[in-house]
Scaffold this active site. Structure first.
Site, mmCIF file in Angstrom:
data_model
loop_
_atom_site.group_PDB
_atom_site.id
_atom_site.type_symbol
_atom_site.label_atom_id
_atom_site.label_comp_id
_atom_site.label_asym_id
_atom_site.label_seq_id
_atom_site.Cartn_x
_atom_site.Cartn_y
_atom_site.Cartn_z
ATOM 1 N N GLN A 223 67.125 58.374 112.135
ATOM 2 C CA GLN A 223 67.061 59.861 112.142
ATOM 3 C C GLN A 223 65.335 59.793 111.389
ATOM 4 O O GLN A 223 64.974 60.778 111.188
ATOM 5 C CB GLN A 223 68.012 60.451 111.206
ATOM 6 C CG GLN A 223 69.309 60.600 111.819
ATOM 7 C CD GLN A 223 70.285 61.121 110.832
ATOM 8 O OE1 GLN A 223 71.292 60.699 110.551
ATOM 9 N NE2 GLN A 223 69.992 62.271 110.107
ATOM 10 N N ARG A 370 75.544 65.766 106.432
ATOM 11 C CA ARG A 370 75.463 67.043 106.823
ATOM 12 C C ARG A 370 75.514 67.752 105.568
ATOM 13 O O ARG A 370 76.416 68.617 105.500
ATOM 14 C CB ARG A 370 76.492 67.776 107.990
ATOM 15 C CG ARG A 370 75.892 68.553 108.725
ATOM 16 C CD ARG A 370 76.684 68.860 110.130
ATOM 17 N NE ARG A 370 75.765 69.788 110.827
ATOM 18 C CZ ARG A 370 76.146 70.393 111.926
ATOM 19 N NH1 ARG A 370 77.299 69.754 112.622
ATOM 20 N NH2 ARG A 370 75.565 70.962 112.807
ATOM 21 N N CYS A 371 74.732 67.692 104.708
ATOM 22 C CA CYS A 371 75.119 68.189 103.427
ATOM 23 C C CYS A 371 73.624 68.519 102.378
ATOM 24 O O CYS A 371 73.696 69.042 101.430
ATOM 25 C CB CYS A 371 75.789 67.466 102.400
ATOM 26 S SG CYS A 371 74.743 65.776 101.893
ATOM 27 N N GLU A 740 72.887 72.504 108.603
ATOM 28 C CA GLU A 740 74.171 72.378 107.725
ATOM 29 C C GLU A 740 74.784 73.441 106.984
ATOM 30 O O GLU A 740 75.771 73.288 106.547
ATOM 31 C CB GLU A 740 73.475 71.157 106.700
ATOM 32 C CG GLU A 740 72.981 69.891 107.115
ATOM 33 C CD GLU A 740 71.948 69.529 106.060
ATOM 34 O OE1 GLU A 740 70.947 70.256 105.899
ATOM 35 O OE2 GLU A 740 72.169 68.531 105.374
HETATM 36 N N1 MCN Z 1 66.690 76.347 115.070
HETATM 37 C C1 MCN Z 1 66.316 77.634 115.527
HETATM 38 N N2 MCN Z 1 65.942 78.516 114.787
HETATM 39 C C2 MCN Z 1 66.077 78.359 113.307
HETATM 40 C C3 MCN Z 1 66.394 77.318 112.899
HETATM 41 C C4 MCN Z 1 66.919 76.268 113.585
HETATM 42 O O1 MCN Z 1 66.294 77.766 116.639
HETATM 43 N N3 MCN Z 1 65.735 79.395 112.442
HETATM 44 C C5 MCN Z 1 67.030 75.159 115.988
HETATM 45 C C6 MCN Z 1 66.128 74.330 115.547
HETATM 46 O O2 MCN Z 1 64.808 74.106 116.171
HETATM 47 C C7 MCN Z 1 66.809 72.799 116.090
HETATM 48 C C8 MCN Z 1 68.218 73.218 115.510
HETATM 49 O O3 MCN Z 1 68.260 74.644 115.571
HETATM 50 O O4 MCN Z 1 66.846 72.740 117.384
HETATM 51 C C9 MCN Z 1 68.628 72.622 114.186
HETATM 52 O O5 MCN Z 1 67.369 73.116 113.296
HETATM 53 P P1 MCN Z 1 67.232 72.694 111.888
HETATM 54 O O6 MCN Z 1 68.281 73.435 110.838
HETATM 55 O O7 MCN Z 1 65.946 72.685 111.473
HETATM 56 O O8 MCN Z 1 67.857 71.187 111.508
HETATM 57 P P2 MCN Z 1 67.373 69.816 112.033
HETATM 58 O O9 MCN Z 1 66.843 69.794 113.238
HETATM 59 O O10 MCN Z 1 66.487 69.394 110.875
HETATM 60 O O11 MCN Z 1 68.551 68.701 112.074
HETATM 61 C C10 MCN Z 1 69.136 68.473 110.890
HETATM 62 C C11 MCN Z 1 70.592 68.997 110.551
HETATM 63 C C12 MCN Z 1 71.342 67.945 110.022
HETATM 64 S S1 MCN Z 1 70.706 67.561 108.312
HETATM 65 C C13 MCN Z 1 72.442 67.315 110.268
HETATM 66 S S2 MCN Z 1 73.402 66.251 109.597
HETATM 67 C C14 MCN Z 1 73.046 67.578 111.540
HETATM 68 C C15 MCN Z 1 72.675 68.918 112.408
HETATM 69 O O12 MCN Z 1 71.376 69.212 111.704
HETATM 70 N N4 MCN Z 1 73.107 66.765 112.582
HETATM 71 C C16 MCN Z 1 73.515 67.068 113.639
HETATM 72 N N5 MCN Z 1 73.098 69.277 113.303
HETATM 73 C C17 MCN Z 1 73.371 68.367 114.359
HETATM 74 N N6 MCN Z 1 73.558 68.683 115.570
HETATM 75 C C18 MCN Z 1 73.974 67.658 116.459
HETATM 76 N N7 MCN Z 1 74.229 68.114 117.741
HETATM 77 N N8 MCN Z 1 73.972 66.229 115.892
HETATM 78 C C19 MCN Z 1 73.853 65.799 114.623
HETATM 79 O O13 MCN Z 1 73.655 64.455 114.474
#
Ligand code: MCN
Length: 785
Positions: A223, A370-371, A740
């Protein structure tokens, strides 16, 4: 100003655009580590300890070496000769790459074999003879701290007991005073069980050391590929520019693919020693027994309360079970991650947390599952304590929250443990949730149902979560600067290539980053290709965990797009033969101020950047940006579950579940909803069935999917989703993280609902997972379970 309708048409901000990556995922055309085949590739298999605690008296590898097709048998002693006996964990502890003196948990890596095919490697692993002298195992942190308990980490200088760390945060004296002034003190003791992220694809790597050039290429399930590259450079003493880490498609991560595991290190070493590419892909059982555990935390919590329902102070005593190595994904200053984000959404004046961890003979725990670094535990403890406090005061649980949640005029607000929460509309979210579920009607229905012997319950969980893992000038969370990056190249034909330092594991970055570019530049999102995960091409970034991608990398995507737009404006002025000040921007186009018909598109500017730039302007339309956020982002959620408990069996069913999430501006609402539903499914899993346990001998119980239960679509309840939008004040497009929230806040809603249904028994706590036999015992005996 941009036009909303146009944004939707080009797949910009707020469009529920279909996921670009799904075109290959749902056709089975993704490329995962196990799909990569390199010429001359060898295969590696690991020998793991069958015992939880034992001294190694001898390792005989001769029979393994004798098997035709075996190229290398590696032991810890051989690794030590290359200075790779130990590798750092995420908390500046060290973990044996291959055990030499002792094994400290069942499943620990003892030796590995490299062979022509994976079957030979597996047979050869079984031919290694290891003699052990069994030692008494310790699988409970409280027992581990008792005098006379066997010292698990006797390899560590100065370690004379099993204490891993002690950590205090908050103002103990002021908290003491608040408790002295309280009308009531509400107490609750809980355990958050050990849990495993269990992504669809387990971990693996292919190390390819090119003896001719000295370059090491590593395909791996990571990651955070750039951080891994730096770590490999430092640990293996290889030059960083001669290391390329490629993280191809990932079949989920959920935190499981953040740490370095011995298998990765072994495959690198084996490739260096054999001069061939070496592939290691672990099986399900290895993944479930030796990588990436989260939670395993005990709480004794106290709330100081005024009789009118105000919380005056909070005290939390916490014990964490670290397993045999301190692998907690902790920020450097804080031993229990961001556990002290507890009560961040409430107006609580003072608090004190005292925590300590213990080594046990279990696989390393505390990895961020996921925390956002232990916030799952923080919010679960918080919301269980809040419900117990409302019960103790005889108050309605919704009203108790309404009184104590931060009010809209409180922001920015300092939490009892020092965070600065910048924005939110907590009362609005709570009210929306209560209205959606029909709270008042339900309370009346619940009383009538109870009179008929039916046990209905309603549980609420309200929470905020510090998301973003980035440097905060307000509050130096990680002790190091954390940022992320984006690089954008707009080609002469107006198509674009975007790369970031994040690494999607299924979250949909290929879709959403293109949407941010579309929003900022007016290029159709379909014209933007997104790439992540290759350190030779992507700019340096800190990776994807702690839902930091949108808050940090997403912000960098905005920033770099704006840089490109600034240059495009100069090109537009040149093409339109006016001064830059006379050029106005509309979505995808510049026009002359006061003459909207005289304009050029962003695509025309792109062409000019390569073919017709003004004299003295550097050719090209590309750039990069690094974003170092001033604070974390603070999404908020209100989750409400209604359950029915069967008094005869203890089985509980979810009748309804309402979720209200505020993650600021949503880039792609469909993806956000997918994240929430996935997160709630994991929350339901933890509340109802998913946990990892060990027997008294230290044998792991859940090392396969027969014993380690996950809910299927059949068991998973339906979720009703609602939104509130409070833009993040410091993010360029107002977005907050979401990945998360539902996993973090969801479990307490289910558990509080079951407790509400059985509250007439006087039971204060049944620990997760709320297995039917536990609930049934609690109902029958009136005792905690
Ligand atoms: N997003 C959005 N609008 C927002 C916030 C987010 O459209 N206001 C979209 C983002 O652009 C992204 C998705 O939602 O496509 C998740 O965004 P974000 O909250 O920034 O999280 P990350 O992309 O950094 O993902 C990490 C987070 C974590 S820490 C874990 S653990 C996790 C999770 O996301 N693991 C996952 N979701 C998961 N989902 C899948 N399918 N697989 C994992 O392993």
């Amino acid at each position: 100003m941009t036009d909303t309708l146009d944004e939707v048409r080009i797949g910009g901000l707020g469009a529920s655009r279909r996921r670009a990556e799904d075109a290959r995922f749902i056709r089975g055309r993704g490329t995962y580590v196990d799909d990569v085949v390199l010429p001359g590739m060898l295969h590696m298999e690991i020998l793991r300890s069958p015992l939880a605690h034992a001294r190694i008296t001898s390792i005989d590898t001769s029979a393994a070496w004798a098997i035709p097709g075996v190229r290398l048998v590696l032991t810890g002693e051989m690794a030590a000769q290359r200075n790779l006996a130990w590798m750092p964990t995420l908390s500046y502890d060290t973990q044996a790459v291959l055990a030499t003196d002792k094994v400290r948990f069942q499943g620990q890596e003892v030796a590995c074999v490299v062979a022509d095919d994976p079957y030979i490697a597996r047979d050869a692993v079984e031919a290694i003879v290891v003699e052990y002298e069994a030692l008494p195992p310790v699988v409970n942190p409280k027992q581990a701290m008792e005098p006379g308990a066997p010292v698990i980490r006797d390899d560590k200088e100065g370690q004379t007991d099993n204490l891993t760390y002690r950590w205090d945060v908050g103002d103990a004296a002021a908290t003491e005073r608040a408790f002295a002034e309280a009308d009531t003190v509400s107490t609750l003791s809980l355990h958050y069980p050990r849990s495993h992220p269990s992504p669809l694809e387990p971990c693996g790597s292919i190390a390819d050391f090119d003896v001719a050039t000295g370059k090491l290429t590593i395909y791996m399930t990571s990651q955070a590929p750039h951080i891994i590259r730096s770590a490999v450079a430092l640990v293996a003493e290889l030059p960083e520019h001669m290391i390329r880490v490629i993280s191809p498609d990932l079949g989920g991560g959920f935190g499981n693919k953040v740490p370095v595991y011995p298998g990765y290190v072994c495959s690198i070493l084996c490739s260096i020693l054999t001069g061939k590419p070496v592939k290691w892909v672990e099986d399900r059982s290895s993944n479930l027994s030796s990588t990436g555990f989260g939670r395993d935390m005990y709480l004794d919590g106290e709330l100081a309360l005024r009789s009118d329902g105000r919380i005056l102070g909070v005290r939390m005593h916490v014990t964490t079970d670290q397993g045999a190595f301190f692998a907690d994904a902790q920020p450097s200053k804080f031993k229990v991650g961001l556990l002290h984000s507890a009560f961040a959404c409430y107006d609580v004046p003072v608090g004190h947390i005292s925590a300590h961890g213990a080594y046990t003979n279990k696989a390393p725990g505390g990895v961020a599952y996921r925390c956002s670094f232990r916030v799952t535990e923080a919010m679960y403890f918080q919301e269980r304590m809040v419900q117990a406090a409302a019960d103790d005061l005889g108050m309605d649980q919704a009203e108790f929250r309404r009184i104590n949640l931060l009010h809209d005029d409180a922001f920015p607000a300092r939490t009892p443990f020092g965070f600065l929460v910048d924005s939110g509309q907590y009362g609005k979210c709570l009210q929306l949730g209560l209205d959606a579920i029909g709270y008042q009607d339900f309370v009346a229905e619940q009383a009538a149902a109870r009179a008929r012997g039916r046990l209905l319950g309603i549980g609420i969980s309200t929470m905020t979560e510090p998301l973003g893992a980035g440097n905060s000038r307000e509050y130096d969370i990680l002790g190091i600067k954390m940022f992320d990056s984006a690089e954008l190249r707009v080609h002469p034909t107006g198509k674009a290539m975007l790369r970031t330092g994040a690494r999607s594991q299924g979250q949909g970055h290929e879709t959403t980053w293109a949407q941010i570019v579309a929003h900022e530049l007016g290029l159709p999102a379909d014209d933007v290709v997104v790439e992540e995960g290759d350190t030779d091409t992507a700019p340096y970034g800190m990776g994807t965990y702690a839902s930091r991608s949108t808050p940090v990398a997403g912000a960098a995507v905005s920033m770099v797009s704006r840089k490109i737009r600034a240059k495009a404006r100069k090109l537009a002025a040149h093409l339109l033969e006016v001064s830059e000040e006379d050029v106005e921007w509309e979505l995808g186009r510049f026009h002359v101020r006061g003459a909207p018909e005289r304009g050029v598109t962003i695509q025309e500017c792109a062409a000019a950047a390569y073919t017709n730039m003004p004299d003295g302007m550097e050719p090209g339309l590309e750039g990069n940006a690094y974003y170092d956020p001033p604070n974390l982002t603070w999404p908020f959620a209100c989750y409400i579950a209604i359950v029915e408990v069967d008094p005869e069996t203890g089985v509980w069913d979810v009748l309804r579940f309402v979720a209200v999430d505020d993650c600021g501006v949503r880039i792609n609402p469909m993806i956000v909803e997918g994240q929430i539903m996935g997160g709630l499914t994991e929350a339901y899993a933890m509340a109802s069935m998913q946990f990892q346990t060990y027997d008294a001998e230290g044998n792991i119980v859940g090392s396969n999917f027969m014993d380690y239960l996950l809910p299927t679509a059949w068991e998973t309840p339906g979720f009703e989703l609602h939104e509130v939008v409070t833009p993040c004040p410091h993010h360029p497009i107002g977005a907050k993280g979401i990945g998360e929230c539902a996993t973090v806040g969801g479990p307490a809603a289910f558990v509080n609902a079951v407790h509400d249904a059985i509250r007439h028994t006087g039971v204060r706590n049944v620990d997760m997972p709320l297995l039917p036999d536990r609930v049934w015992e609690a109902l029958r005996t009136g005792h905690d379970y």
